[in-house]
Design an enzyme around this catalytic site. Sequence first.
Site, PDB file in Angstrom:
ATOM      1  N   GLU A 258       0.807  -1.224   0.000  1.00 46.83           N
ATOM      2  CA  GLU A 258       0.000   0.000   0.000  1.00 46.83           C
ATOM      3  C   GLU A 258       0.844   1.280   0.000  1.00 46.83           C
ATOM      4  OE1 GLU A 258      -2.999  -0.334   3.051  1.00 46.83           O
ATOM      5  OE2 GLU A 258      -3.990  -1.981   1.998  1.00 46.83           O
TER       6      GLU A 258
ATOM      7  N   GLU B 219      -5.017  -8.586  -0.394  1.00 46.76           N
ATOM      8  CA  GLU B 219      -5.752  -8.434   0.861  1.00 46.76           C
ATOM      9  C   GLU B 219      -7.199  -8.122   0.504  1.00 46.76           C
ATOM     10  OE1 GLU B 219      -4.335  -5.486   3.599  1.00 46.76           O
ATOM     11  OE2 GLU B 219      -2.235  -6.061   3.345  1.00 46.76           O
TER      12      GLU B 219
END
Length: 513
Positions: A159, A276
């Site tokens: 991220e 995820e």
Amino acid sequence: MRITVSDQPSGRLTDAWRHCVGTGRFELALRRDYQDSLALIQRDIGFRHIRGHGLLSDGVGVHRPYEHEGERRVHHSFTYVDQVVDAYLELGIRPFIELGFMPSGLASGDQTVFWWRGNVTPPRSFPEWADLVGATVAHLVDRYGLDEVRGWPIEVWNEPNLVPFWQGADRDAYHRLYEVSAHAVKEVDASLQVGGPAISPGADEWLVPFAEFVTDRQVPVDFVSRHAYTSGPAQHVPFGTHQTLTPAAELLTQFAAPRRHLAGTALAELPVHITEFNSSYRPDNPIHDTAFHAAYLAPVLAAGGDLVDSFSYWTFSDMFEEAGIPTALFHGGFGLLTHRQIKKPTYHLYAFMARLGDEVLARGDDHLVTRHVDGRIAVLAWAPVDVTGLSPVTDRHPLALLIPLGPPGTTSAFLLRSSVSEEAGNAWAAWAEMGRPRSPRARQLDTLREAAEPTRTHRALPVAGGRVEVDLTLSRHEVTLLELSPVVDETPPWCNADRLLGLPVGTDRKEQL
């Protein structure tokens, strides 16, 4: 209305739903209770890969700078890496490697994330970072073999579009990190898989620039990765978090986003991994523990494989220390790690998926019908949910199916039904009814484990014309697995229910009264 299920498959159920599962920081896998929980999950579900943070963080101890004869040098130590990967492979699961976070001895700054302080700043020396990546990958190849490690995807960072995970959310700096990392991986062997950019939801504007960068610079990329969540702003309470949710269909929209955005680019045909996904990314959100959560995610597991090559549940284990040491009995993952695996409804949803067949015969808003190669039928069905919490949710959701079942001449089917709901297979509800004990005693733990098991019922159903009628009524937030198999009657001629009580065969019981 009864739904007639075709006897011809419409497609195949992929294993994208169990290609990978998430885990906490890398070194947690050194714990025996963690390994016990993973062994249970592998027995009941059987994931292919496992992905977590912190492979290169200080807690694993790979990057070890030192001075000798007045010169700074670096030793790469793989003691913990070997112990963790050995344990994974013994349990039949392989790493999905995430390159991160930054070792403090190589970091350009002191910004960290999580309770365990993973450093999220760029390396102060990109050549030294390249050496670290190359040495780590080369060690894995040397220890486990090139043929094995070729099957382990290697993802660069986590991220980077978010300031907490990458200093300044600097896209250009991430591109440089990716370029150096990808070349370091490929220098070990060109057949190894490397990819990114591992962005969070709401950052799809990173995808095209990433594609343009790797294309213009001829940087290797073998897959594209993204994350998917549907939770809103956090409402914090002591040792917990509550969030609003968007409908589960939004997860499927997010799954489809990379291919939609990358259409027409050089990356358009690459595999897409959702590394995820969940409702909430917060480990302390109790929504994960509820029956609602299993029913919420059921349509995602049923359909997600049509959109991506994998989608990885975040995370399997309750031993998950992003926000600190867990303080509640139920905490974030599939099962209760620290109290010997008290399973949750979402765990059972995955275990139900593992018992489905490969051939898809029918899909609906509330069901998935599959067939095994030996002819057995497995049906996953779920009740609808309301994410607003404002609309009344029915306690009775009907589903009527007409299902093909052979071989020819079959006259009876055996039905086994396994269910979790607000009342069944719900340890969270039982714990709440106990008064939410902070440290349950042994007797209470035994009760919770028993309460966590799905309810199971069975019966015989008639088969007429090669089909069996199945009528279901699902309770509130119920997820159910139906397993139907043709009956071959091997009852001996002397077997008769009247004989159980020693009565003569054909006795009229009324005459005996």
